[in-house]
Design a protein around this motif. Structure first.
Motif, PDB file in Angstrom:
ATOM      1  N   TRP A 105       0.647  -1.068   0.097  1.00 17.83           N
ATOM      2  CA  TRP A 105      -0.072  -0.136  -0.101  1.00 17.83           C
ATOM      3  C   TRP A 105       1.051   1.261  -0.197  1.00 17.83           C
ATOM      4  CZ3 TRP A 105      -1.583  -4.376   2.084  1.00 17.83           C
ATOM      5  CH2 TRP A 105      -2.847  -4.939   1.830  1.00 17.83           C
ATOM      6  N   TYR A 109       2.041   4.479  -3.496  1.00 20.65           N
ATOM      7  CA  TYR A 109       1.552   5.710  -3.359  1.00 20.65           C
ATOM      8  C   TYR A 109       2.923   6.707  -3.475  1.00 20.65           C
ATOM      9  CZ  TYR A 109      -3.171   5.218  -2.485  1.00 20.65           C
ATOM     10  OH  TYR A 109      -4.776   4.880  -2.739  1.00 20.65           O
ATOM     11  N   TYR A 112       4.488   6.746  -7.081  1.00 19.98           N
ATOM     12  CA  TYR A 112       3.733   7.530  -7.864  1.00 19.98           C
ATOM     13  C   TYR A 112       4.269   9.261  -7.666  1.00 19.98           C
ATOM     14  CZ  TYR A 112      -0.115  10.494  -9.913  1.00 19.98           C
ATOM     15  OH  TYR A 112      -0.454  11.356 -10.712  1.00 19.98           O
ATOM     16  N   ARG A 238      -2.673   8.335 -11.281  1.00 18.81           N
ATOM     17  CA  ARG A 238      -1.815   7.033 -10.726  1.00 18.81           C
ATOM     18  C   ARG A 238      -2.670   5.875 -11.288  1.00 18.81           C
ATOM     19  NH1 ARG A 238      -2.702   3.708  -6.548  1.00 18.81           N
ATOM     20  NH2 ARG A 238      -4.667   4.736  -5.784  1.00 18.81           N
ATOM     21  N   GLU A 244       1.891   1.237  -9.334  1.00 21.46           N
ATOM     22  CA  GLU A 244       1.609   2.035  -8.565  1.00 21.46           C
ATOM     23  C   GLU A 244       0.157   1.741  -7.897  1.00 21.46           C
ATOM     24  OE1 GLU A 244       3.457   5.388 -11.680  1.00 21.46           O
ATOM     25  OE2 GLU A 244       1.403   5.509 -11.641  1.00 21.46           O
ATOM     26  N   THR A 246      -2.045  -0.560  -5.533  1.00 22.80           N
ATOM     27  CA  THR A 246      -2.014  -1.197  -4.138  1.00 22.80           C
ATOM     28  C   THR A 246      -2.429  -2.993  -4.557  1.00 22.80           C
ATOM     29  OG1 THR A 246      -4.318  -0.836  -3.586  1.00 22.80           O
ATOM     30  CG2 THR A 246      -2.479   0.883  -2.885  1.00 22.80           C
TER      31      THR A 246
END
Length: 390
Positions: A105, A109, A112, A238, A244, A246
């Motif tokens: 996770w 993020y 990105y 994203r 990128e 999850t």
């Protein structure tokens, strides 16, 4: 483990900081930008370094207990190696949960955010690379500064030429100025004082080439000139790259029936390689302990080397299996989970043999024979001491 984690993060960050400095060197607040870009890579590095740090910590920790005869005291008190592995297994479970959080996770993020920041730095024209007496170009504007004070971003004597296309241009000179940030403007502004401006209108295609329209000339006390050009493109959203996404987003995307074969291969390999890296943390205690314990007087260095080679080689096998699935579409059960099952089976077998049987030490005598042979050869070939040196 903490020492190995700190050393591993230092090595990984040292490699990355060279690339980051190449991107940010010369920009305003470059130190802040460097730290920001490095922070985006920390989830990835922690996910990689924490399992290796646990592995090294187990090797050195149990090896020290073995050399200091602490394991003998435990065994004499009825505490076997299996029981000593329980608290270590709890640490492995905690680190596996941390790896799942990082790889699953946080890393998508942060990756990105890193790419978006690099895109912004690469596509925004900056004033901070300017040097005294050197022509610089930003967008369609060319300028040169005579004196530059970076402490307050002020300068003296500027020449600025703006090519507006189709024969139109604007030339500005000013005795002094300053770079200011306007929150209402996406571009930095040059605030010019005591200047002169000359504007040439665009040529009329129907007019005679011999006729030139008179330029517009004027003086000004203060004027603001935007530096650079606004890009009409924004960074992509994203998720276009599978790294990128999850774990939950990857799983959801894999259930779609309208995915292309190429996109599905990429997502499937990415989903399973992350799960394999998380599961790998759970078997590290069972792999490290057999190689940390050795005979009292035997050479233990080769055991550490074998343990590290096994981990590095297996990690490389996983990465190659990931690439094979990504490129050719080979089943992940063959390229990722089959090697993982074999490696896990080997680790548990070695752990069982070490903890619950009396294995014959066939490798240690061989390594000792090799060491004795090397010492004998060295004694024969080493140079004799010079006469009178004794």
């Amino acid at each position: 483990m903490l020492t190995a984690l700190g050393a591993g993060l230092s090595v990984l960050c040292a490699e990355r900081i060279v690339q980051v400095l190449d991107i940010t060197l010369g920009n305003r607040n470059s130190i802040g930008v460097v730290l920001e870009l490095l922070a985006y890579w920390m989830p990835h590095y922690i996910g990689l370094a924490a399992p290796v740090a646990l592995y090294l910590g187990l090797l050195f920790g149990f090896n020290k207990m073995s050399k200091d005869s602490e394991l003998d005291a435990f065994l004499a008190a009825g505490v076997g190696l299996g029981r000593l592995t329980r608290p270590v297994s709890i640490i492995a479970v905690v680190l596996a949960a941390n790896a799942a959080l990082m790889f699953g996770w946080i890393q998508p993020y942060s990756l990105y955010a890193y790419r978006a920041t690099v895109y912004t730095l690469a596509n925004v024209d900056v004033f901070y690379l300017a040097e005294e007496g050197v022509f610089m170009q930003t967008g369609k504007r060319t300028f040169i500064l005579d004196k530059l004070e970076r402490r307050d971003n002020s300068f003296k004597r500027i020449f600025l030429y703006d090519d507006k296309g189709n024969g139109a241009s604007e030339t500005i000179t000013a005795s002094k100025g300053k770079l200011v940030d306007d929150p209402a403007n996406a571009r930095p502004l040059l605030r010019l004082d005591d200047g002169h401006r000359m504007e040439m209108k665009s040529k009329d295609a129907t007019a005679s080439t011999a006729t030139l329209e008179a330029p517009v000339v004027g003086d000004f006390q203060s004027a603001d000139v935007a530096l650079g050009e606004l890009s009409k493109e924004v960074y992509r959203p994203r998720g276009r790259n599978e790294r990128e996404l999850t774990l939950t987003e990857l799983y959801t995307q894999l259930q779609r029936e309208d995915l292309s074969d190429r996109r599905k291969r990429h997502m499937e390999s990415q989903f399973h390689i992350r799960l394999a890296l998380v599961a790998l943390v759970l078997i590290l205690p069972f792999l490290a302990l057999p190689y940390a314990i050795g005979s009292r007087r035997g050479n233990r260095a080769y055991r550490f080397a074998i343990a590290l080679i096994l981990l590095v080689a297996f990690h490389e096998v996983l990465q190659q299996g990931h690439l094979l699935t990504r490129v050719s579409g080979t089943s992940v059960w063959l390229t990722i989970w089959t090697p993982f099952s074999l490696f896990a089976g080997f680790a548990f077998w070695r752990f069982y043999v070490t903890c619950y049987t009396l294995p014959r030490p066939w490798l240690e005598p061989l390594m000792e024979d090799i060491a004795d042979f090397v010492k004998a050869v060295w004694r024969r070939i080493r140079p004799l001491p010079a006469p009178g040196s004794l």
